[in-house]
Write a protein that holds these residues in place. Structure first.
Motif, PDB file in Angstrom:
ATOM      1  N   ARG A  91      52.994  41.721  44.447  1.00  0.00           N
ATOM      2  CA  ARG A  91      54.061  42.527  45.027  1.00  0.00           C
ATOM      3  C   ARG A  91      55.074  42.826  43.935  1.00  0.00           C
ATOM      4  O   ARG A  91      55.122  42.140  42.918  1.00  0.00           O
ATOM      5  N   GLU A  92      55.890  43.826  44.171  1.00  0.00           N
ATOM      6  CA  GLU A  92      56.926  44.206  43.217  1.00  0.00           C
ATOM      7  C   GLU A  92      58.279  43.818  43.785  1.00  0.00           C
ATOM      8  O   GLU A  92      58.572  44.113  44.952  1.00  0.00           O
ATOM      9  N   ALA A  93      59.104  43.160  42.978  1.00  0.00           N
ATOM     10  CA  ALA A  93      60.450  42.762  43.419  1.00  0.00           C
ATOM     11  C   ALA A  93      61.279  44.016  43.663  1.00  0.00           C
ATOM     12  O   ALA A  93      61.367  44.888  42.801  1.00  0.00           O
ATOM     13  N   MET A  94      61.874  44.105  44.832  1.00  0.00           N
ATOM     14  CA  MET A  94      62.679  45.282  45.195  1.00  0.00           C
ATOM     15  C   MET A  94      64.129  45.155  44.734  1.00  0.00           C
ATOM     16  O   MET A  94      64.834  46.146  44.626  1.00  0.00           O
ATOM     17  N   THR A  95      64.575  43.909  44.497  1.00  0.00           N
ATOM     18  CA  THR A  95      65.941  43.648  44.023  1.00  0.00           C
ATOM     19  C   THR A  95      65.896  42.473  43.055  1.00  0.00           C
ATOM     20  O   THR A  95      64.902  41.750  42.990  1.00  0.00           O
ATOM     21  N   ASP A  96      66.974  42.279  42.317  1.00  0.00           N
ATOM     22  CA  ASP A  96      67.106  41.083  41.480  1.00  0.00           C
ATOM     23  C   ASP A  96      67.362  39.888  42.400  1.00  0.00           C
ATOM     24  O   ASP A  96      68.092  40.014  43.394  1.00  0.00           O
ATOM     25  N   PHE A  97      66.758  38.748  42.086  1.00  0.00           N
ATOM     26  CA  PHE A  97      67.027  37.540  42.866  1.00  0.00           C
ATOM     27  C   PHE A  97      66.676  36.315  42.038  1.00  0.00           C
ATOM     28  O   PHE A  97      66.051  36.409  40.984  1.00  0.00           O
ATOM     29  N   THR A  98      67.094  35.158  42.536  1.00  0.00           N
ATOM     30  CA  THR A  98      66.794  33.889  41.886  1.00  0.00           C
ATOM     31  C   THR A  98      65.957  33.065  42.845  1.00  0.00           C
ATOM     32  O   THR A  98      66.267  32.964  44.030  1.00  0.00           O
ATOM     33  N   TYR A  99      64.881  32.471  42.307  1.00  0.00           N
ATOM     34  CA  TYR A  99      64.013  31.616  43.107  1.00  0.00           C
ATOM     35  C   TYR A  99      63.702  30.371  42.304  1.00  0.00           C
ATOM     36  O   TYR A  99      63.203  30.457  41.185  1.00  0.00           O
ATOM     37  N   ASN A 100      64.020  29.214  42.878  1.00  0.00           N
ATOM     38  CA  ASN A 100      63.756  27.931  42.221  1.00  0.00           C
ATOM     39  C   ASN A 100      64.317  27.871  40.806  1.00  0.00           C
ATOM     40  O   ASN A 100      63.693  27.330  39.899  1.00  0.00           O
ATOM     41  N   GLY A 101      65.461  28.482  40.611  1.00  0.00           N
ATOM     42  CA  GLY A 101      66.095  28.468  39.303  1.00  0.00           C
ATOM     43  C   GLY A 101      65.602  29.545  38.346  1.00  0.00           C
ATOM     44  O   GLY A 101      66.091  29.643  37.219  1.00  0.00           O
ATOM     45  N   PHE A 102      64.662  30.353  38.767  1.00  0.00           N
ATOM     46  CA  PHE A 102      64.144  31.439  37.931  1.00  0.00           C
ATOM     47  C   PHE A 102      64.765  32.762  38.361  1.00  0.00           C
ATOM     48  O   PHE A 102      64.823  33.071  39.555  1.00  0.00           O
ATOM     49  N   SER A 103      65.211  33.548  37.402  1.00  0.00           N
ATOM     50  CA  SER A 103      65.765  34.874  37.690  1.00  0.00           C
ATOM     51  C   SER A 103      64.637  35.890  37.686  1.00  0.00           C
ATOM     52  O   SER A 103      63.901  36.019  36.699  1.00  0.00           O
ATOM     53  N   ILE A 104      64.487  36.588  38.785  1.00  0.00           N
ATOM     54  CA  ILE A 104      63.462  37.618  38.927  1.00  0.00           C
ATOM     55  C   ILE A 104      64.178  38.962  38.969  1.00  0.00           C
ATOM     56  O   ILE A 104      65.075  39.166  39.778  1.00  0.00           O
ATOM     57  N   GLN A 105      63.777  39.872  38.106  1.00  0.00           N
ATOM     58  CA  GLN A 105      64.432  41.175  38.040  1.00  0.00           C
ATOM     59  C   GLN A 105      63.690  42.194  38.895  1.00  0.00           C
ATOM     60  O   GLN A 105      62.458  42.124  39.051  1.00  0.00           O
ATOM     61  N   LYS A 106      64.452  43.135  39.402  1.00  0.00           N
ATOM     62  CA  LYS A 106      63.880  44.236  40.174  1.00  0.00           C
ATOM     63  C   LYS A 106      62.773  44.893  39.343  1.00  0.00           C
ATOM     64  O   LYS A 106      62.925  45.119  38.149  1.00  0.00           O
ATOM     65  N   GLY A 107      61.635  45.163  39.988  1.00  0.00           N
ATOM     66  CA  GLY A 107      60.520  45.808  39.315  1.00  0.00           C
ATOM     67  C   GLY A 107      59.473  44.849  38.775  1.00  0.00           C
ATOM     68  O   GLY A 107      58.364  45.269  38.444  1.00  0.00           O
ATOM     69  N   CYS A 108      59.808  43.573  38.673  1.00  0.00           N
ATOM     70  CA  CYS A 108      58.825  42.585  38.184  1.00  0.00           C
ATOM     71  C   CYS A 108      57.682  42.459  39.183  1.00  0.00           C
ATOM     72  O   CYS A 108      57.873  42.549  40.388  1.00  0.00           O
TER      73      CYS A 108
END
Length: 140
Positions: free
Chosen positions: A23-40
């Motif tokens: 899936r593609e991240a629709m927004t920036d978010f943090t999960y379990n201390g990891f920063s996930i950027q929109k589009g990843c």
């Protein structure tokens, strides 16, 4: 055939037909201390989800009764995906699985030809030698 479907569902929980989905991240978010950027691109792992002890007590145990009543929590068990991208062949697959199980159990007995065959993950769990079996027609 409710119990038969519970058995098939438990088999698919332990060995999902699909290992997961991208899936593609629709927004920036943090999960379990990891920063996930929109589009990843994110890979969700069905195998790990189906063994989450929060949703499936004793997750390594084969227990078809898990699917009685309302069954698992939404999106805790998703062998065919879920939501708007759920597999369009889900109902056909269910019918095929149940018909196959019915004929296999009613018409045959079987024995494993390699009793202690090991399971290897490549990336899905597979019997090392292909799980050869010998079928014996039931006596009429």
């Amino acid at each position: 055939m409710k119990y038969s479907w519970n058995v098939a569902s438990e088999v698919m929980r332990l060995s999902p037909p699909s290992q997961g989905f991208f899936r593609e991240a629709m927004t920036d978010f943090t999960y379990n201390g990891f920063s996930i950027q929109k589009g990843c691109k994110i890979f969700w792992n069905a195998y790990a989800t189906h063994r989450d002890h929060r949703f499936f007590p004793e997750p390594q145990k084969f227990d078809p009764s898990r699917f009685e009543g309302s069954g698992p929590a939404p999106y805790a068990y998703v062998p065919f995906g879920g939501g708007p991208r759920i597999c369009p062949g889900k109902d056909f697959a269910r019918l095929e699985i149940l018909v196959f199980m019915h004929h296999l159990v009613r018409r045959f007995s079987w024995e494993k030809l390699i009793p202690d065959e090991k399971i290897v993950n490549i990336p899905m769990a597979n019997p090392e030698k292909g799980l050869p079996i010998r079928l014996f027609p039931h006596e009429a």
